[in-house]
Design an enzyme around this catalytic site. Structure first.
Site, PDB file in Angstrom:
ATOM      1  N   ASP A   1       2.409  -3.518  -9.034  1.00  0.00           N
ATOM      2  CA  ASP A   1       3.274  -2.340  -9.157  1.00  0.00           C
ATOM      3  C   ASP A   1       2.900  -1.471 -10.364  1.00  0.00           C
ATOM      4  OD1 ASP A   1       4.827  -2.823  -6.913  1.00  0.00           O
ATOM      5  OD2 ASP A   1       6.300  -4.009  -7.999  1.00  0.00           O
TER       6      ASP A   1
ATOM      7  N   TYR B   1       7.908   6.998 -10.439  1.00  0.00           N
ATOM      8  CA  TYR B   1       7.840   5.546 -10.242  1.00  0.00           C
ATOM      9  C   TYR B   1       8.126   4.827 -11.568  1.00  0.00           C
ATOM     10  CZ  TYR B   1       5.878   1.206  -8.322  1.00  0.00           C
ATOM     11  OH  TYR B   1       5.698  -0.073  -7.868  1.00  0.00           O
TER      12      TYR B   1
ATOM     13  N   ASP C   1       7.728  -6.457  -0.425  1.00  0.00           N
ATOM     14  CA  ASP C   1       6.780  -5.426   0.012  1.00  0.00           C
ATOM     15  C   ASP C   1       5.334  -5.869  -0.173  1.00  0.00           C
ATOM     16  OD1 ASP C   1       7.587  -5.222  -2.705  1.00  0.00           O
ATOM     17  OD2 ASP C   1       6.723  -3.225  -2.879  1.00  0.00           O
TER      18      ASP C   1
ATOM     19  N   HIS D   1       7.247  -5.408 -12.901  1.00  0.00           N
ATOM     20  CA  HIS D   1       8.626  -5.266 -13.275  1.00  0.00           C
ATOM     21  C   HIS D   1       9.482  -6.463 -12.894  1.00  0.00           C
ATOM     22  CE1 HIS D   1      10.324  -4.127  -9.136  1.00  0.00           C
ATOM     23  NE2 HIS D   1       9.062  -4.405  -8.940  1.00  0.00           N
TER      24      HIS D   1
ATOM     25  N   HIS E   1      13.694  -0.011  -1.810  1.00  0.00           N
ATOM     26  CA  HIS E   1      14.763  -0.823  -2.415  1.00  0.00           C
ATOM     27  C   HIS E   1      16.105  -0.431  -1.796  1.00  0.00           C
ATOM     28  CE1 HIS E   1      12.341  -1.689  -6.368  1.00  0.00           C
ATOM     29  NE2 HIS E   1      12.031  -2.503  -5.397  1.00  0.00           N
TER      30      HIS E   1
ATOM     31  N   HIS F   1       0.646   0.207  -4.843  1.00  0.00           N
ATOM     32  CA  HIS F   1       1.205   1.377  -4.146  1.00  0.00           C
ATOM     33  C   HIS F   1       0.423   2.619  -4.565  1.00  0.00           C
ATOM     34  CE1 HIS F   1       4.770  -0.904  -2.952  1.00  0.00           C
ATOM     35  NE2 HIS F   1       4.972  -1.237  -4.211  1.00  0.00           N
TER      36      HIS F   1
ATOM     37  N   HIS G   1       2.357 -10.415  -7.405  1.00  0.00           N
ATOM     38  CA  HIS G   1       3.810 -10.173  -7.507  1.00  0.00           C
ATOM     39  C   HIS G   1       4.369 -10.437  -6.114  1.00  0.00           C
ATOM     40  CE1 HIS G   1       7.619  -8.146  -8.020  1.00  0.00           C
ATOM     41  NE2 HIS G   1       7.266  -7.004  -7.473  1.00  0.00           N
TER      42      HIS G   1
ATOM     43  N   GLU H   1       7.587  -9.719  -4.622  1.00  0.00           N
ATOM     44  CA  GLU H   1       8.634  -8.965  -3.942  1.00  0.00           C
ATOM     45  C   GLU H   1       8.168  -8.754  -2.496  1.00  0.00           C
ATOM     46  OE1 GLU H   1       9.827  -5.523  -6.184  1.00  0.00           O
ATOM     47  OE2 GLU H   1      11.634  -5.218  -4.986  1.00  0.00           O
TER      48      GLU H   1
END
Ligand code: FEO
Length: 397
Positions: A164, A192, A83, A145, A23, A225, A79, A81
């Site tokens: 995540d 995390y 990544d 999130h 991030h 992750h 998700h 995002e």
């Protein structure tokens, strides 16, 4: 290199040994990370999530060694995002009509990021996708999130793909939690949670309870992750329930910055006072200008009380303390007490300003802050010790 994790599921992600921050510079990743992507083989083949864009070509090239791309029937994006969605452009360049299963918010985010009119299939909680011998069931998990987040559960193999959720920034070739240091991986899972999920703790509690009440047989939790939770996967679910419930240990963390050591001496004297009242407590001292910000925030999360100190600088206070306070405000810690301290030369605004920002960040301030002018002598350090003692007494009620 891809790795088979069950009869029908293969890990096809990317281990990022070199990642040091995430991030931007918002989150330190001292143990690297991974972008986990999974391939399900059944009568229909499914790719679950992808990897960060810098690794898109490497990812697609390795995926082709595992399966011809035109044999992938569906892509599931839990998700979106970057990544996890970063390789979509590269994959869909070759198989452009492949349906992408995601939530309505997921579609909006993918459209906003990539501006492509892909073949989106919107799903909601309870929707299923039959693959042959196995079935995927989708479970929306908004704000775990991001608003688009969902989990996917693969019956037949009894695997929860949680993106995540339950993840850690932890690079390892070993892939499973029973093949790495348990304490180390739990420490990274906690870091995390604190730095990414804590603001959404009420949603975490609701969602985790909902999933527990579904009574799904659970062989593995596969996050996006870090390691896969294979040995006792419920251990991380139980940890999430604890962490989401205003978690605290018998700990006091003293965070300070210092110019010429006066505020550091105050911190150490206050620590002595805390230990007079709480001899069994863990008392942690952290210099905000030296120690890692996310590790400090993790220590704050574990604490029931926090003392935060800075000298007065230019009618204000330390940028390192200011940065931490801003991050703490966003992380929405609950049920923690705090007080401010600091040395000054001639104006002395720091303690008042830190106190105001602690309050704004949701900390309860049970006692007044402590200011001391110039260099503390023995009497002044005794005053610091008594002040730490007084603060610790408020933690016993
Ligand atoms: Fe790992 Fe929210 O992306």
């Amino acid at each position: 290199m891809s790795k088979r994790i069950s009869d029908r599921v293969t890990w096809v992600g990317k281990i990022d040994w070199e990642l040091t921050s995430f991030h931007g510079d918002e989150l330190s990743t001292h143990k690297g990370s991974s972008y986990n992507s999974y391939l399900i083989r059944d009568e229909k083949n499914v790719l679950i999530d992808t990897v960060w864009k810098p690794y898109d070509c490497e990812f697609v090239s390795r995926l082709k060694q595992e399966i011809p791309l035109d044999e992938i029937d569906y892509i599931v994006m839990n998700h979106n995002e970057v990544d996890h969605s970063g390789a979509l452009i590269e994959i869909l360049r070759e198989i452009p009509n492949t349906p992408i299963y995601c939530t309505a918010k997921g579609e909006a985010i993918l459209r906003g990021h990539y501006h492509q009119d892909w073949n989106f299939v919107k799903v909601k909680t309870g929707d299923t996708l039959n693959l042959g011998a196995t079935t995927l069931t989708f479970i929306e998990a908004p704000m775990l999130h991001w608003p688009d987040t969902m989990f996917s559960y693969l019956s037949g193999e009894n695997i929860l793909f949680s993106n995540d959720g339950f993840g850690q920034h932890y690079a390892t070739e070993s892939l499973f939690n029973d093949r790495v240091c348990a304490a180390e991986v739990m420490r990274e899972a906690l870091k995390y949670y604190v730095n990414i999920l804590n603001p959404f703790s009420p949603m975490v509690t609701r969602k985790v309870k909902e999933i527990i009440n579904m009574n799904l047989p659970l062989a593995m939790i596969c996050p996006s992750h870090g390691v896969i939770w294979k040995e006792n996967p419920m251990q991380i679910v139980e940890k999430y329930l604890q962490w989401a419930d205003s978690y605290q240990e018998n700990q006091v963390t003293i965070v300070y910055d210092t110019m010429w050591q006066s505020t550091r001496h105050m911190a150490q004297a206050a620590a002595e006072g805390v230990l007079e009242v709480l001899p069994d407590a863990t008392v942690v001292l952290k210099n905000a200008a030296i120690d890692d910000k996310n590790d400090i925030l993790t220590e704050i999360f574990k604490s029931k009380g926090i003392l935060m100190g800075s000298p007065t600088i230019n009618n204000g206070y330390s940028y390192a303390i200011a940065g931490l306070l801003e991050m703490a405000r966003g992380l929405k810690f609950k049920k923690k007490k705090a007080a401010a301290f600091g040395s000054f030369g001639w104006s002395g605004e720091a303690v008042k300003m830190i106190s105001a920002h602690l309050q704004e960040a949701g900390f309860e301030l049970p006692i007044e802050g402590l200011r001391q002018q110039w260099v503390p002598d023995g009497d002044m350090l005794d005053e610091c010790r008594k002040w730490g003692h007084e603060f610790a007494q408020t933690l016993t009620v």
